[in-house]
Design a protein around this motif. Structure first.
Motif, PDB file in Angstrom:
ATOM      1  N   ALA A 147      41.067 -24.617 -86.582  1.00 13.69           N
ATOM      2  CA  ALA A 147      41.923 -25.807 -86.561  1.00 13.69           C
ATOM      3  C   ALA A 147      41.933 -26.506 -87.909  1.00 13.69           C
ATOM      4  O   ALA A 147      42.981 -26.974 -88.376  1.00 13.69           O
ATOM      5  CB  ALA A 147      41.450 -26.766 -85.471  1.00 13.69           C
ATOM      6  N   ARG A 148      40.762 -26.578 -88.582  1.00 16.06           N
ATOM      7  CA  ARG A 148      40.726 -27.188 -89.916  1.00 16.06           C
ATOM      8  C   ARG A 148      41.551 -26.360 -90.901  1.00 16.06           C
ATOM      9  O   ARG A 148      42.278 -26.906 -91.739  1.00 16.06           O
ATOM     10  CB  ARG A 148      39.282 -27.339 -90.392  1.00 16.06           C
ATOM     11  CG  ARG A 148      38.560 -28.531 -89.769  1.00 16.06           C
ATOM     12  CD  ARG A 148      37.212 -28.798 -90.406  1.00 16.06           C
ATOM     13  NE  ARG A 148      36.207 -27.845 -89.970  1.00 16.06           N
ATOM     14  CZ  ARG A 148      35.452 -27.986 -88.891  1.00 16.06           C
ATOM     15  NH1 ARG A 148      35.591 -29.061 -88.125  1.00 16.06           N
ATOM     16  NH2 ARG A 148      34.549 -27.072 -88.579  1.00 16.06           N
ATOM     17  N   ASN A 149      41.450 -25.051 -90.802  1.00 15.54           N
ATOM     18  CA  ASN A 149      42.233 -24.174 -91.676  1.00 15.54           C
ATOM     19  C   ASN A 149      43.731 -24.284 -91.380  1.00 15.54           C
ATOM     20  O   ASN A 149      44.560 -24.146 -92.278  1.00 15.54           O
ATOM     21  CB  ASN A 149      41.784 -22.719 -91.518  1.00 15.54           C
ATOM     22  CG  ASN A 149      40.406 -22.473 -92.102  1.00 15.54           C
ATOM     23  OD1 ASN A 149      39.956 -23.214 -92.973  1.00 15.54           O
ATOM     24  ND2 ASN A 149      39.719 -21.442 -91.620  1.00 15.54           N
ATOM     25  N   GLY A 150      44.059 -24.559 -90.102  1.00 15.22           N
ATOM     26  CA  GLY A 150      45.473 -24.684 -89.722  1.00 15.22           C
ATOM     27  C   GLY A 150      46.113 -25.958 -90.218  1.00 15.22           C
ATOM     28  O   GLY A 150      47.343 -26.023 -90.380  1.00 15.22           O
ATOM     29  N   GLY A 151      45.306 -26.982 -90.472  1.00 16.74           N
ATOM     30  CA  GLY A 151      45.830 -28.240 -91.011  1.00 16.74           C
ATOM     31  C   GLY A 151      46.949 -28.811 -90.158  1.00 16.74           C
ATOM     32  O   GLY A 151      46.914 -28.751 -88.924  1.00 16.74           O
ATOM     33  N   ASP A 152      47.992 -29.329 -90.819  1.00 13.82           N
ATOM     34  CA  ASP A 152      49.099 -29.914 -90.075  1.00 13.82           C
ATOM     35  C   ASP A 152      50.144 -28.878 -89.659  1.00 13.82           C
ATOM     36  O   ASP A 152      51.209 -29.231 -89.155  1.00 13.82           O
ATOM     37  CB  ASP A 152      49.756 -31.050 -90.868  1.00 13.82           C
ATOM     38  CG  ASP A 152      50.318 -30.595 -92.205  1.00 13.82           C
ATOM     39  OD1 ASP A 152      50.333 -29.379 -92.480  1.00 13.82           O
ATOM     40  OD2 ASP A 152      50.756 -31.473 -92.980  1.00 13.82           O
ATOM     41  N   LYS A 153      49.835 -27.598 -89.864  1.00 14.64           N
ATOM     42  CA  LYS A 153      50.691 -26.544 -89.303  1.00 14.64           C
ATOM     43  C   LYS A 153      50.393 -26.366 -87.815  1.00 14.64           C
ATOM     44  O   LYS A 153      51.187 -25.783 -87.086  1.00 14.64           O
ATOM     45  CB  LYS A 153      50.488 -25.220 -90.051  1.00 14.64           C
ATOM     46  CG  LYS A 153      50.981 -25.246 -91.495  1.00 14.64           C
ATOM     47  CD  LYS A 153      50.831 -23.881 -92.134  1.00 14.64           C
ATOM     48  CE  LYS A 153      51.439 -23.863 -93.528  1.00 14.64           C
ATOM     49  NZ  LYS A 153      50.757 -24.787 -94.456  1.00 14.64           N
ATOM     50  N   TRP A 154      49.236 -26.848 -87.380  1.00 10.06           N
ATOM     51  CA  TRP A 154      48.902 -26.852 -85.958  1.00 10.06           C
ATOM     52  C   TRP A 154      49.454 -28.123 -85.320  1.00 10.06           C
ATOM     53  O   TRP A 154      49.664 -29.133 -85.992  1.00 10.06           O
ATOM     54  CB  TRP A 154      47.385 -26.815 -85.775  1.00 10.06           C
ATOM     55  CG  TRP A 154      46.800 -25.436 -85.834  1.00 10.06           C
ATOM     56  CD1 TRP A 154      47.242 -24.386 -86.576  1.00 10.06           C
ATOM     57  CD2 TRP A 154      45.654 -24.964 -85.128  1.00 10.06           C
ATOM     58  NE1 TRP A 154      46.433 -23.288 -86.377  1.00 10.06           N
ATOM     59  CE2 TRP A 154      45.448 -23.620 -85.481  1.00 10.06           C
ATOM     60  CE3 TRP A 154      44.765 -25.552 -84.217  1.00 10.06           C
ATOM     61  CZ2 TRP A 154      44.415 -22.851 -84.966  1.00 10.06           C
ATOM     62  CZ3 TRP A 154      43.725 -24.797 -83.704  1.00 10.06           C
ATOM     63  CH2 TRP A 154      43.553 -23.453 -84.072  1.00 10.06           C
ATOM     64  N   SER A 155      49.698 -28.052 -84.024  1.00 11.68           N
ATOM     65  CA  SER A 155      50.151 -29.236 -83.292  1.00 11.68           C
ATOM     66  C   SER A 155      49.477 -29.288 -81.926  1.00 11.68           C
ATOM     67  O   SER A 155      49.019 -28.268 -81.402  1.00 11.68           O
ATOM     68  CB  SER A 155      51.672 -29.241 -83.142  1.00 11.68           C
ATOM     69  OG  SER A 155      52.126 -28.039 -82.543  1.00 11.68           O
ATOM     70  N   TYR A 156      49.404 -30.497 -81.380  1.00  6.86           N
ATOM     71  CA  TYR A 156      48.823 -30.673 -80.046  1.00  6.86           C
ATOM     72  C   TYR A 156      49.817 -31.397 -79.147  1.00  6.86           C
ATOM     73  O   TYR A 156      50.627 -32.202 -79.606  1.00  6.86           O
ATOM     74  CB  TYR A 156      47.494 -31.434 -80.114  1.00  6.86           C
ATOM     75  CG  TYR A 156      47.584 -32.907 -80.434  1.00  6.86           C
ATOM     76  CD1 TYR A 156      47.665 -33.864 -79.418  1.00  6.86           C
ATOM     77  CD2 TYR A 156      47.552 -33.370 -81.753  1.00  6.86           C
ATOM     78  CE1 TYR A 156      47.718 -35.215 -79.711  1.00  6.86           C
ATOM     79  CE2 TYR A 156      47.606 -34.725 -82.056  1.00  6.86           C
ATOM     80  CZ  TYR A 156      47.693 -35.642 -81.023  1.00  6.86           C
ATOM     81  OH  TYR A 156      47.749 -36.985 -81.310  1.00  6.86           O
ATOM     82  N   GLY A 157      49.763 -31.080 -77.849  1.00  5.80           N
ATOM     83  CA  GLY A 157      50.689 -31.672 -76.900  1.00  5.80           C
ATOM     84  C   GLY A 157      50.007 -32.664 -75.975  1.00  5.80           C
ATOM     85  O   GLY A 157      48.828 -32.539 -75.659  1.00  5.80           O
TER      86      GLY A 157
END
Length: 289
Positions: A112-122
């Motif tokens: 998740a840290r590596n994904g940065g703001d390319k990850w999203s949560y619902g």
């Protein structure tokens, strides 16, 4: 009064309590659903009731942070509502798509840290406990996924299964069925210890997020104008009913660890959650329009 539709979790709790409460009082107890505004429409009706017969079954937000999220909320939880009893609590379960390659919480948070703001949560909406809780988790773990609100948790689950989002805090009863079906993965429950509701899943504390504690809950409250002896009687009856073996089992099946507290117990919980969640709201400038 219940601020959510028939079949919702607060509605099921209210109907489970209503029948034994009716027997104890010797008069009918009617459950009326007035959904809208995250339960705040019904909460406002309760706050303004003067008949000495109206009470509400409410969730965290209605009794704590309603005014902080939206200053236009027409009632003040601390001033206009009288605590009766904290009925049940449950942690949330941090959940991810089954396709994500991780085997424990440490691996997940690294990804998740590596994904940065390319990850999203619902979440099921701005200002929900899932939203505020995830913002709190971000401050504890240095992850930075972007918030995507949905109409409800079923849509959140579908988006996660479809890979549109990478994580969500979900009620354990909803998430567990999808995890067992192999469609989602559990990262951990938002409690220091494992939950008896889903004892097979580790806590986030076990996963290295020390002391992280976040729960959803449901409670009964009355108008602040209700005479204190009436509130005290309702508090004694509802807490006793919630802790009775039959009702306890029904509430557990609905996804609740029974609390059945005194009015003072609920008042203390309201204060602590207002401080915890209110701090996140202020820090992250979360507003509901």
């Amino acid at each position: 009064m219940v601020g959510f539709p028939g079949g919702s979790t607060p509605d099921l709790v209210a109907r489970t309590i209503a029948e034994p409460l009716s027997r104890a009082l010797g008069q009918p107890v009617v459950v009326e659903n007035r959904p809208g505004a995250g339960g705040n429409i019904a909460a406002d009706i309760v706050a303004k009731a003067t008949d000495e017969h109206t009470i509400g079954v409410m969730i965290n937000g209605n009794l704590t942070i309603a005014r902080m999220l939206n200053p236009a909320t027409p009632y003040d939880p601390a001033r206009d509502l009288a605590p009766i009893s904290l009925i049940g609590t449950a942690p949330l379960l941090l959940t991810a798509p089954a396709s994500l390659p991780f085997t424990n919480a440490q691996e997940f948070f690294l990804a998740a840290r590596n994904g940065g703001d390319k990850w999203s949560y619902g979440t099921p909406g701005v200002g929900t406990v899932g939203h505020i809780g995830m913002e709190l988790l971000k401050t504890k773990t240095n992850i930075s996924p972007v918030h995507v609100p949905y109409p409800g948790n079923p849509q959140v689950i579908n988006a996660m299964i479809g890979g549109q989002i990478q994580l969500s805090l979900l009620p354990p009863g909803l998430a567990a069925a999808q995890i067992r079906a192999g469609k989602l993965k559990a990262v951990g429950v938002t409690s220091v210890n494992r939950s008896p509701l889903v004892p097979e899943y580790p806590s986030l504390d076990e996963g290295g997020i020390r002391g992280f504690q976040l729960e959803i809950w449901t409670a009964a409250a009355a108008p602040a104008s209700m005479p204190k002896p009436v509130v005290a009687r309702l508090s004694a009856l509802i807490s006793e009913i919630a802790r009775s073996p039959d009702v306890r089992q029904k509430l557990f099946q609905q996804g609740w660890q029974v609390a059945g507290t005194s009015a003072e117990g609920l008042a203390n919980r309201m204060k602590s959650d207002t401080n915890l969640l209110g701090g996140v709201i202020a820090m992250r400038n979360i507003k509901v329009e």
